[in-house]
Design an enzyme around this catalytic site. Structure first.
Site, mmCIF file in Angstrom:
data_model
loop_
_atom_site.group_PDB
_atom_site.id
_atom_site.type_symbol
_atom_site.label_atom_id
_atom_site.label_comp_id
_atom_site.label_asym_id
_atom_site.label_seq_id
_atom_site.Cartn_x
_atom_site.Cartn_y
_atom_site.Cartn_z
ATOM 1 N N ASN A 87 -156.222 4.210 19.196
ATOM 2 C CA ASN A 87 -156.462 2.782 19.323
ATOM 3 C C ASN A 87 -155.900 2.028 18.108
ATOM 4 O O ASN A 87 -155.347 2.638 17.189
ATOM 5 C CB ASN A 87 -157.962 2.509 19.514
ATOM 6 N N ASP A 95 -149.406 12.440 3.307
ATOM 7 C CA ASP A 95 -148.565 13.029 2.262
ATOM 8 C C ASP A 95 -148.281 14.497 2.574
ATOM 9 O O ASP A 95 -147.270 15.047 2.129
ATOM 10 C CB ASP A 95 -149.233 12.900 0.895
ATOM 11 N N HIS A 117 -157.611 11.304 -5.100
ATOM 12 C CA HIS A 117 -157.229 11.131 -6.497
ATOM 13 C C HIS A 117 -158.282 11.752 -7.399
ATOM 14 O O HIS A 117 -159.450 11.873 -7.013
ATOM 15 C CB HIS A 117 -157.060 9.641 -6.808
ATOM 16 N N SER A 144 -164.987 4.599 16.069
ATOM 17 C CA SER A 144 -164.445 3.486 15.280
ATOM 18 C C SER A 144 -164.797 3.564 13.801
ATOM 19 O O SER A 144 -165.917 3.908 13.432
ATOM 20 C CB SER A 144 -164.995 2.157 15.810
ATOM 21 N N ALA A 162 -169.022 6.758 15.028
ATOM 22 C CA ALA A 162 -168.443 5.571 14.394
ATOM 23 C C ALA A 162 -168.964 5.402 12.975
ATOM 24 O O ALA A 162 -170.135 5.635 12.702
ATOM 25 C CB ALA A 162 -168.775 4.337 15.222
ATOM 26 N N THR A 167 -166.277 14.657 5.227
ATOM 27 C CA THR A 167 -165.905 15.265 3.950
ATOM 28 C C THR A 167 -165.710 16.775 4.045
ATOM 29 O O THR A 167 -165.229 17.387 3.099
ATOM 30 C CB THR A 167 -166.992 14.980 2.895
ATOM 31 N N ARG A 185 -176.090 17.437 16.469
ATOM 32 C CA ARG A 185 -176.494 18.315 17.565
ATOM 33 C C ARG A 185 -175.280 19.007 18.163
ATOM 34 O O ARG A 185 -174.142 18.657 17.867
ATOM 35 C CB ARG A 185 -177.245 17.539 18.631
#
Length: 194
Positions: A87, A95, A117, A144, A162, A167, A185
């Protein structure tokens, strides 16, 4: 390729720190002008849009829909499978490679970033950074404004809620949400009921 460029490329592949100046030799891989053209192409001009996507991306499968605008640092490091839907305002910080499987759906405003960084400010001179590839397996749905960080793998059929910040890896057939994103879940046959 010069020896210094080879050494930098090896550090990049290992996820170690490198600087903007050291990585400058990769500039010809950037497809920013083509991305600019794609984002200004009429939505109904399917043939032109497909031709541009093939020139921009590292590889692109059949029946790919990528709504404008989208953004990418390179474009050439993005590989998309068949039956992909991306979307508006999808951002690839590519990179290094971003690999997206078949049947993947990505909602508006999602960022997939292979690059981060250093924490310490002394290490951020000359835009020093590290990069690790992202893999999104088949039939994943990303909601989203989610952000997927370097080195993450999202398993088959997973759903990322959303606004999540991913991580770490998300297992197959799970629903994961939050900041940081955590498994809420498992996806089961109960989810087949419409």
């Amino acid at each position: 390729m010069l020896d210094g460029d080879r050494e930098t490329l090896e550090r990049i592949r290992q996820g170690r720190l490198y600087t903007e100046s050291e990585a400058a030799f990769q500039a010809p891989l950037r497809r920013t002008d083509l991305i600019f053209d794609y984002n200004r192409t009429r939505p109904g001009d399917a043939q032109r849009r497909r031709s541009l996507l093939e020139a921009i991306l590292g590889s692109v499968g059949a029946r790919t829909v990528l709504l404008s605008p989208f953004h990418a640092g390179f474009g050439s490091n993005v590989h998309i499978g068949d039956d992909f839907f991306g979307n508006v305002n999808l951002t690839f910080v590519d990179d290094v490679e971003i690999r997206i499987g078949n049947g993947v759906m990505i909602a508006p405003g999602v960022t997939l970033t292979t690059t981060g960084h250093p924490i310490h400010p002394e290490l951020r001179e000359d835009f020093r950074r590290f990069s690790e590839p992202i893999t999104i397996e088949d039939k994943v749905w990303i909601g989203s404004n989610a952000v997927v960080l370097p080195g993450v793998r999202i398993g088959y059929g997973a759903v990322v809620g959303a606004g999540s910040v991913v991580t770490h890896d998300i297992p197959a057939l799970t629903v994961a949400v939050g900041v940081p994103c955590r498994v809420a879940r498992t996806i089961t046959d109960q989810d087949l009921k419409g």
